[in-house]
Write a protein that holds these residues in place. Sequence first.
Motif, PDB file in Angstrom:
ATOM      1  N   PRO A  63       0.819  -1.210   0.119  1.00  0.00           N
ATOM      2  CA  PRO A  63      -0.064   0.122  -0.019  1.00  0.00           C
ATOM      3  C   PRO A  63       0.852   1.253  -0.003  1.00  0.00           C
ATOM      4  CG  PRO A  63      -1.068  -1.643   1.460  1.00  0.00           C
ATOM      5  CD  PRO A  63       0.194  -2.181   1.133  1.00  0.00           C
ATOM      6  N   ASP A  64       2.025   1.194   0.593  1.00  0.00           N
ATOM      7  CA  ASP A  64       2.821   2.258   0.768  1.00  0.00           C
ATOM      8  C   ASP A  64       3.765   2.499  -0.618  1.00  0.00           C
ATOM      9  OD1 ASP A  64       4.754   0.489   1.075  1.00  0.00           O
ATOM     10  OD2 ASP A  64       5.344   1.040   2.897  1.00  0.00           O
ATOM     11  N   GLU A  65       3.555   1.709  -1.673  1.00  0.00           N
ATOM     12  CA  GLU A  65       4.361   1.515  -2.731  1.00  0.00           C
ATOM     13  C   GLU A  65       5.918   1.471  -2.902  1.00  0.00           C
ATOM     14  OE1 GLU A  65       2.642   4.057  -5.798  1.00  0.00           O
ATOM     15  OE2 GLU A  65       0.507   2.960  -5.767  1.00  0.00           O
ATOM     16  N   LYS A  66       6.275   1.105  -1.421  1.00  0.00           N
ATOM     17  CA  LYS A  66       7.751   1.113  -1.319  1.00  0.00           C
ATOM     18  C   LYS A  66       8.316  -0.344  -1.882  1.00  0.00           C
ATOM     19  CE  LYS A  66       8.005   4.142   2.655  1.00  0.00           C
ATOM     20  NZ  LYS A  66       8.409   4.613   3.873  1.00  0.00           N
ATOM     21  N   SER A  67       7.604  -1.571  -2.043  1.00  0.00           N
ATOM     22  CA  SER A  67       8.001  -2.648  -2.625  1.00  0.00           C
ATOM     23  C   SER A  67       6.971  -3.148  -3.368  1.00  0.00           C
ATOM     24  CB  SER A  67       8.549  -3.492  -1.273  1.00  0.00           C
ATOM     25  OG  SER A  67       9.210  -3.033  -0.385  1.00  0.00           O
ATOM     26  N   PHE A  68       7.311  -3.994  -4.217  1.00  0.00           N
ATOM     27  CA  PHE A  68       6.181  -5.119  -4.808  1.00  0.00           C
ATOM     28  C   PHE A  68       6.847  -6.554  -4.178  1.00  0.00           C
ATOM     29  CE2 PHE A  68       8.726  -5.047  -8.589  1.00  0.00           C
ATOM     30  CZ  PHE A  68       8.887  -6.599  -8.799  1.00  0.00           C
ATOM     31  N   ILE A  69       5.895  -7.286  -3.960  1.00  0.00           N
ATOM     32  CA  ILE A  69       6.369  -8.607  -3.439  1.00  0.00           C
ATOM     33  C   ILE A  69       6.065  -9.621  -4.514  1.00  0.00           C
ATOM     34  CG2 ILE A  69       5.959 -10.469  -1.402  1.00  0.00           C
ATOM     35  CD1 ILE A  69       4.742  -7.627   0.196  1.00  0.00           C
ATOM     36  N   ILE A  70       6.861 -10.699  -4.618  1.00  0.00           N
ATOM     37  CA  ILE A  70       6.791 -11.776  -5.494  1.00  0.00           C
ATOM     38  C   ILE A  70       6.480 -13.138  -4.290  1.00  0.00           C
ATOM     39  CG2 ILE A  70       7.757 -13.510  -7.019  1.00  0.00           C
ATOM     40  CD1 ILE A  70      10.024 -11.163  -7.643  1.00  0.00           C
ATOM     41  N   ALA A  71       5.404 -13.639  -4.477  1.00  0.00           N
ATOM     42  CA  ALA A  71       4.905 -14.713  -3.457  1.00  0.00           C
ATOM     43  C   ALA A  71       5.226 -15.861  -4.259  1.00  0.00           C
ATOM     44  CB  ALA A  71       3.305 -14.528  -3.466  1.00  0.00           C
ATOM     45  N   ASN A  72       6.249 -16.725  -3.483  1.00  0.00           N
ATOM     46  CA  ASN A  72       7.029 -17.971  -3.922  1.00  0.00           C
ATOM     47  C   ASN A  72       6.265 -18.958  -3.479  1.00  0.00           C
ATOM     48  OD1 ASN A  72       9.127 -16.270  -5.512  1.00  0.00           O
ATOM     49  ND2 ASN A  72       9.766 -15.930  -3.464  1.00  0.00           N
ATOM     50  N   ALA A  73       5.176 -19.459  -4.166  1.00  0.00           N
ATOM     51  CA  ALA A  73       4.247 -20.333  -3.567  1.00  0.00           C
ATOM     52  C   ALA A  73       4.925 -21.550  -3.034  1.00  0.00           C
ATOM     53  CB  ALA A  73       3.072 -20.657  -4.320  1.00  0.00           C
ATOM     54  N   VAL A  74       5.708 -22.172  -3.832  1.00  0.00           N
ATOM     55  CA  VAL A  74       6.391 -23.473  -3.452  1.00  0.00           C
ATOM     56  C   VAL A  74       7.565 -23.393  -2.941  1.00  0.00           C
ATOM     57  CG1 VAL A  74       7.488 -25.825  -4.436  1.00  0.00           C
ATOM     58  CG2 VAL A  74       5.140 -24.945  -5.160  1.00  0.00           C
ATOM     59  N   GLY A  75       7.989 -22.217  -2.984  1.00  0.00           N
ATOM     60  CA  GLY A  75       9.585 -21.744  -2.292  1.00  0.00           C
ATOM     61  C   GLY A  75       9.263 -21.412  -0.945  1.00  0.00           C
ATOM     62  N   ASP A  76       7.913 -21.228  -0.598  1.00  0.00           N
ATOM     63  CA  ASP A  76       7.836 -20.956   0.862  1.00  0.00           C
ATOM     64  C   ASP A  76       8.581 -19.602   1.251  1.00  0.00           C
ATOM     65  OD1 ASP A  76       5.969 -22.975   1.193  1.00  0.00           O
ATOM     66  OD2 ASP A  76       7.663 -24.079   2.061  1.00  0.00           O
ATOM     67  N   SER A  77       8.559 -18.626   0.260  1.00  0.00           N
ATOM     68  CA  SER A  77       9.087 -17.298   0.692  1.00  0.00           C
ATOM     69  C   SER A  77       8.334 -16.193  -0.143  1.00  0.00           C
ATOM     70  CB  SER A  77      10.658 -17.630   0.132  1.00  0.00           C
ATOM     71  OG  SER A  77      10.770 -17.725  -1.133  1.00  0.00           O
ATOM     72  N   LEU A  78       8.726 -14.869   0.366  1.00  0.00           N
ATOM     73  CA  LEU A  78       8.537 -13.693  -0.209  1.00  0.00           C
ATOM     74  C   LEU A  78       9.518 -12.924  -0.689  1.00  0.00           C
ATOM     75  CD1 LEU A  78       5.623 -12.481   2.301  1.00  0.00           C
ATOM     76  CD2 LEU A  78       5.420 -13.907   0.065  1.00  0.00           C
ATOM     77  N   THR A  79       9.699 -12.539  -1.989  1.00  0.00           N
ATOM     78  CA  THR A  79      11.037 -11.545  -2.521  1.00  0.00           C
ATOM     79  C   THR A  79      10.352 -10.199  -2.553  1.00  0.00           C
ATOM     80  OG1 THR A  79      11.842 -13.544  -3.583  1.00  0.00           O
ATOM     81  CG2 THR A  79      12.583 -11.343  -4.362  1.00  0.00           C
ATOM     82  N   PHE A  80      10.844  -9.275  -1.850  1.00  0.00           N
ATOM     83  CA  PHE A  80      10.676  -7.910  -1.811  1.00  0.00           C
ATOM     84  C   PHE A  80      11.503  -7.280  -2.564  1.00  0.00           C
ATOM     85  CE2 PHE A  80       8.600  -9.355   2.013  1.00  0.00           C
ATOM     86  CZ  PHE A  80       7.976  -8.270   2.598  1.00  0.00           C
TER      87      PHE A  80
END
Length: 323
Positions: A63-80
């Motif tokens: 919401p603050d547009e400082k990051s977009f997040i990649i949701a790595n479903a099988v990797g169990d992680s989030l990439t900012f």
Amino acid sequence: MYGLLRKAVILVVASVGAASAVAGPLFVLNSLDANVSVIDPVTWKETSRIPAGKEPHHLYLTPDEKSFIIANAVGDSLTFVDPHNGQIQRTVHGIVDPYHLRFTPDMKWLITAGNRLNHVDFYRWDGKDLTLAKRVATSRTPSHLWIDSTSSRVYATMQDSNELVAMDIATQTILWRVGTGPLPADVYGSPDGRQLFIGLTGSDGVEVFDISGREPRSVKVIKTGNGAHAFRAAGDGVHLYVSNRVANTISKINMLTAQVADTYPAPGGPDCMDVSADGRWIYLSSRWARKLTVIDTQTRKVVRQVNVGKSPHGVWTLDHAPR
């Protein structure tokens, strides 16, 4: 004559400048390549690929547009990732099965849908770290999430049990569940908070629920096209786009009248979208064609396609209309 010619040149230069004065690149998530294509919106060339974790399925701009997040479903992680330049900011591990995700508008909670493992997770967010508060078991295959404007309720579609589930965010408990049409996917809330729109990927329309009362009530199915799937607000507070994946079209829905206002061609299995700040251009991931497709809403024509990776499943840019 010289004066008229000079004015014409100034207008052309100004329009070209406006078209290229964008806030940053476009990002297209390639689910089967486990990376994100970075697209220059001036040259319309892919300039780089951002590596992601295993089997990413959705992108999300905070919401603050400082990051977009990649949701790595099988990797169990989030990439900012920094949305201005595409640089990876950090990777958060231990986020189990983050297929779809949303922050609450107040940015106190991150909520994820575990599509494979049938749960919705509530993470507290302090601006830096994520802490799991509760894992809520759901029905089969939670798909997409919508959070209301007051950061008090989250709604989740259950893809394989054909349900819509509402949960209280403060207590992380299920409030109600209701049956939907076949294969519910994306969910979007009307600006007044009284209605929810559900894309029925197993059918040919969008189901509308009235959620203003104590119990939810299905009031209409808007016929849009086969495989109604993903939503994107047009930015005017009235209209909503839905991609019809099987029909290869995008429908523009008037949320006030619950009717289709317009239809656009969208080849190659249309999936997720973003909309330019001026509302003119739809940026679409054509999932089966491995392309980013640009649609002119004024002429109702596809004006450009850019090659990307395998199974593109999301598009985001800072140069966007209100969501």
